[in-house]
Motif scaffolding. Structure first.
Motif, PDB file in Angstrom:
ATOM      1  N   ARG A 154       0.250   3.936 -10.578  1.00  0.00           N
ATOM      2  CA  ARG A 154       1.111   3.878  -9.382  1.00  0.00           C
ATOM      3  C   ARG A 154       0.293   3.691  -8.102  1.00  0.00           C
ATOM      4  O   ARG A 154       0.733   3.065  -7.149  1.00  0.00           O
ATOM      5  CB  ARG A 154       1.960   5.169  -9.299  1.00  0.00           C
ATOM      6  CG  ARG A 154       2.926   5.219  -8.122  1.00  0.00           C
ATOM      7  CD  ARG A 154       3.979   4.122  -8.234  1.00  0.00           C
ATOM      8  NE  ARG A 154       4.904   4.117  -7.108  1.00  0.00           N
ATOM      9  CZ  ARG A 154       4.650   3.561  -5.933  1.00  0.00           C
ATOM     10  NH1 ARG A 154       3.496   2.963  -5.731  1.00  0.00           N
ATOM     11  NH2 ARG A 154       5.560   3.585  -4.967  1.00  0.00           N
ATOM     12  N   LEU A 155      -0.925   4.276  -8.098  1.00  0.00           N
ATOM     13  CA  LEU A 155      -1.780   4.225  -6.909  1.00  0.00           C
ATOM     14  C   LEU A 155      -2.811   3.094  -6.993  1.00  0.00           C
ATOM     15  O   LEU A 155      -3.781   3.072  -6.235  1.00  0.00           O
ATOM     16  CB  LEU A 155      -2.487   5.579  -6.719  1.00  0.00           C
ATOM     17  CG  LEU A 155      -1.761   6.695  -5.951  1.00  0.00           C
ATOM     18  CD1 LEU A 155      -1.734   6.392  -4.441  1.00  0.00           C
ATOM     19  CD2 LEU A 155      -0.361   6.960  -6.441  1.00  0.00           C
ATOM     20  N   CYS A 156      -2.612   2.156  -7.952  1.00  0.00           N
ATOM     21  CA  CYS A 156      -3.525   1.008  -8.118  1.00  0.00           C
ATOM     22  C   CYS A 156      -4.969   1.441  -8.319  1.00  0.00           C
ATOM     23  O   CYS A 156      -5.900   0.861  -7.744  1.00  0.00           O
ATOM     24  CB  CYS A 156      -3.434   0.064  -6.928  1.00  0.00           C
ATOM     25  SG  CYS A 156      -1.808  -0.626  -6.744  1.00  0.00           S
ATOM     26  N   MET A 157      -5.142   2.498  -9.129  1.00  0.00           N
ATOM     27  CA  MET A 157      -6.493   2.977  -9.438  1.00  0.00           C
ATOM     28  C   MET A 157      -6.783   2.672 -10.907  1.00  0.00           C
ATOM     29  O   MET A 157      -5.851   2.488 -11.694  1.00  0.00           O
ATOM     30  CB  MET A 157      -6.573   4.488  -9.173  1.00  0.00           C
ATOM     31  CG  MET A 157      -6.258   4.839  -7.720  1.00  0.00           C
ATOM     32  SD  MET A 157      -6.090   6.607  -7.434  1.00  0.00           S
ATOM     33  CE  MET A 157      -7.688   6.999  -6.782  1.00  0.00           C
ATOM     34  N   VAL A 195     -14.192   0.838   3.760  1.00  0.00           N
ATOM     35  CA  VAL A 195     -13.606  -0.373   4.360  1.00  0.00           C
ATOM     36  C   VAL A 195     -12.273   0.018   4.984  1.00  0.00           C
ATOM     37  O   VAL A 195     -11.569   0.895   4.465  1.00  0.00           O
ATOM     38  CB  VAL A 195     -13.427  -1.488   3.293  1.00  0.00           C
ATOM     39  CG1 VAL A 195     -12.523  -1.050   2.162  1.00  0.00           C
ATOM     40  CG2 VAL A 195     -12.887  -2.768   3.906  1.00  0.00           C
ATOM     41  N   LEU A 196     -11.921  -0.593   6.109  1.00  0.00           N
ATOM     42  CA  LEU A 196     -10.683  -0.184   6.793  1.00  0.00           C
ATOM     43  C   LEU A 196      -9.479  -1.070   6.491  1.00  0.00           C
ATOM     44  O   LEU A 196      -8.381  -0.784   6.945  1.00  0.00           O
ATOM     45  CB  LEU A 196     -10.922  -0.086   8.304  1.00  0.00           C
ATOM     46  CG  LEU A 196     -11.892   1.037   8.703  1.00  0.00           C
ATOM     47  CD1 LEU A 196     -12.010   1.121  10.232  1.00  0.00           C
ATOM     48  CD2 LEU A 196     -11.454   2.390   8.156  1.00  0.00           C
ATOM     49  N   GLY A 197      -9.680  -2.110   5.717  1.00  0.00           N
ATOM     50  CA  GLY A 197      -8.527  -2.920   5.313  1.00  0.00           C
ATOM     51  C   GLY A 197      -7.687  -2.130   4.310  1.00  0.00           C
ATOM     52  O   GLY A 197      -8.243  -1.402   3.482  1.00  0.00           O
ATOM     53  N   VAL A 198      -6.352  -2.284   4.369  1.00  0.00           N
ATOM     54  CA  VAL A 198      -5.498  -1.582   3.408  1.00  0.00           C
ATOM     55  C   VAL A 198      -5.496  -2.366   2.102  1.00  0.00           C
ATOM     56  O   VAL A 198      -4.947  -3.473   2.036  1.00  0.00           O
ATOM     57  CB  VAL A 198      -4.064  -1.417   3.953  1.00  0.00           C
ATOM     58  CG1 VAL A 198      -3.191  -0.725   2.922  1.00  0.00           C
ATOM     59  CG2 VAL A 198      -4.074  -0.625   5.249  1.00  0.00           C
ATOM     60  N   LYS A 199      -6.160  -1.802   1.102  1.00  0.00           N
ATOM     61  CA  LYS A 199      -6.291  -2.470  -0.198  1.00  0.00           C
ATOM     62  C   LYS A 199      -6.772  -1.451  -1.219  1.00  0.00           C
ATOM     63  O   LYS A 199      -7.304  -0.404  -0.830  1.00  0.00           O
ATOM     64  CB  LYS A 199      -7.293  -3.623  -0.100  1.00  0.00           C
ATOM     65  CG  LYS A 199      -8.731  -3.137   0.121  1.00  0.00           C
ATOM     66  CD  LYS A 199      -9.699  -4.273  -0.050  1.00  0.00           C
ATOM     67  CE  LYS A 199     -11.101  -3.839  -0.384  1.00  0.00           C
ATOM     68  NZ  LYS A 199     -11.328  -3.292  -1.706  1.00  0.00           N
ATOM     69  N   PRO A 200      -6.597  -1.728  -2.510  1.00  0.00           N
ATOM     70  CA  PRO A 200      -7.165  -0.810  -3.502  1.00  0.00           C
ATOM     71  C   PRO A 200      -8.691  -0.850  -3.415  1.00  0.00           C
ATOM     72  O   PRO A 200      -9.280  -1.905  -3.204  1.00  0.00           O
ATOM     73  CB  PRO A 200      -6.687  -1.381  -4.840  1.00  0.00           C
ATOM     74  CG  PRO A 200      -5.585  -2.333  -4.503  1.00  0.00           C
ATOM     75  CD  PRO A 200      -5.857  -2.846  -3.128  1.00  0.00           C
ATOM     76  N   SER A 201      -9.304   0.300  -3.559  1.00  0.00           N
ATOM     77  CA  SER A 201     -10.759   0.426  -3.464  1.00  0.00           C
ATOM     78  C   SER A 201     -11.432  -0.341  -4.606  1.00  0.00           C
ATOM     79  O   SER A 201     -10.839  -0.551  -5.661  1.00  0.00           O
ATOM     80  CB  SER A 201     -11.103   1.911  -3.566  1.00  0.00           C
ATOM     81  OG  SER A 201     -12.484   2.129  -3.473  1.00  0.00           O
TER      82      SER A 201
END
Ligand code: PLP
Ligand code: COI
Length: 357
Positions: free
Chosen positions: A102-105, A148-154
């Motif tokens: 769900r959290l793209c991890m 990183v400050l972009g909203v994206k999966p780590s």
């Protein structure tokens, strides 16, 4: 995957709480922790058991900004014959990966999740308290560490496990708590993250919790986010209501956590000769049923909370006492049976226990 065990220096060993009745919940941590890393290019790697110590993380790490984080909670018990038991850890591994998706991890292989915990608990076995009502609480966690400050999966994660010797979650111990039904704030909505065990759900619940405490209630009971009409769950537990020997709980509609204790309680209740039902519970109807005396007991279930009786139930400033306000018979029997299986005094006929070598 190999798990390296790094040395622990004598000065990294901590003093134990001498009086196990004063443990509280989650304030002290064992000497060691487990850590593994995932990166886009290498997948899972560098699994190790190391001294418990702070992380050095970049202030830009994604977890600090966009809360890409998930966690689990389970317990280890030391039995009278010195065997060490985990309660249904495979269920935690599965739910962890449900939260991860769900959290793209990245998913943590079940074997790594279970081996990491087994090895860590085994090395830290002296930390497992044995006084009645105590256990070693295990907290598997995954955080996004890419700076990183972009909203994206780590593209880089830490999966780690820390452990804490604990007593009862609620300071009063096995005593009825009072709950306030929250009719302004909501915890989760359909399509949201309610059925994932992610830190943001708990951050979002703090305001309602504080306001309820100020009014003298122990816990908040959440209603569904769409109509604010149907009972969902409490901050750290699923809720059950007993109509005599008929037990009712909210269904897993996606906005509440699929509690491992909830599922165990449903099975045990059947064993104890109760009937069980998962159905939408309209708060107004529930109140009527409490007033008429049809609802005889209410209790919550959770790893930390175990089985917690609910004595008082308040909605829109109307407060009702459930049953006689004390611990109901079914609540007590479920608590005794569940904790008996967990601590080895009642036979585990369900295959719920996993022993740690
Ligand atoms: N609901 C919430 C929101 C929780 O945090 C918890 C605790 O983990 C539960 C329910 C109960 O789940 P479990 O029985 O798996 O501990
Ligand atoms: C648990 O019961 O394991 C939980 O995660 C509840 C927690 C919020 C203390």
């Amino acid at each position: 995957m190999d798990i390296a065990v790094l040395p622990l220096a004598p000065e990294q060993m901590k003093a134990r709480v001498a009086d196990e009745s004063k443990l509280g919940f989650g304030r002290q941590f064992t000497d060691r922790m487990f850590l593994a890393e995932w990166s886009v290019d290498r997948g899972w790697h560098s699994a190790r058991i190391k001294p418990y110590e702070p992380f050095v993380l970049d202030p830009a790490a994604l977890v600090f900004h966009y809360s890409q984080e998930i966690f689990e909670g389970l317990k280890a018990y030391k039995w009278q014959d010195n065997r060490i038991a985990l309660f249904r850890p495979e269920m935690n591994a599965r739910r962890f990966n449900h939260s991860a998706a769900r959290l793209c991890m990245p998913e943590v292989p079940e074997e790594l999740f279970l081996d990491g915990i087994d090895r860590l608990v085994s090395l830290e076995r002296d930390w497992i308290p044995t006084a009645p009502g105590t256990s070693l609480y295990i907290r598997p966690t995954m955080i996004a560490v890419e700076p990183v400050l972009g909203v994206k999966p780590s593209d880089h994660y830490y999966f780690y496990v820390i452990m804490s010797p604990v007593g009862a979650y609620y300071a009063a111990g096995f005593k009825p708590v009072s709950i306030m039904v929250e009719d302004r704030y909501v915890r989760a909505v359909p399509g949201g993250t309610g059925d994932a065990k992610t830190g943001g759900n708990y951050a979002a619940s703090l305001k309602a919790g504080l306001e309820a405490k100020k009014k003298g209630y122990d816990q908040v009971l959440w209603l569904d986010g769409r109509e604010r009409r149907y009972i969902e769950e409490v901050g750290a537990m699923n809720m059950f209501f007993a109509y005599g020997t008929h037990i009712v709980t909210a269904p897993l509609t996606g906005s509440i956590l699929s509690g491992i204790t909830r599922e165990s309680v449903l099975r045990l209740a059947l064993e104890l000769g109760c009937t069980v039902e998962e159905r939408m519970i309209d708060v107004e109807h529930l109140l009527q049923d409490m007033k008429s005396g049809a609802v005889t007991e209410a209790f919550g279930s959770g790893t930390a909370a175990v089985v917690t009786p609910v004595g008082r139930f308040c909605y829109k400033d109307e407060c009702l006492t459930v049953g006689n306000g004390g611990v109901g018979t079914i609540t007590q029997r479920l608590y005794d049976t569940l904790t008996g299986i967990q601590t080895g005094t009642i036979e585990d006929r369900f295959g719920w226990i996993r022993f740690v070598e």
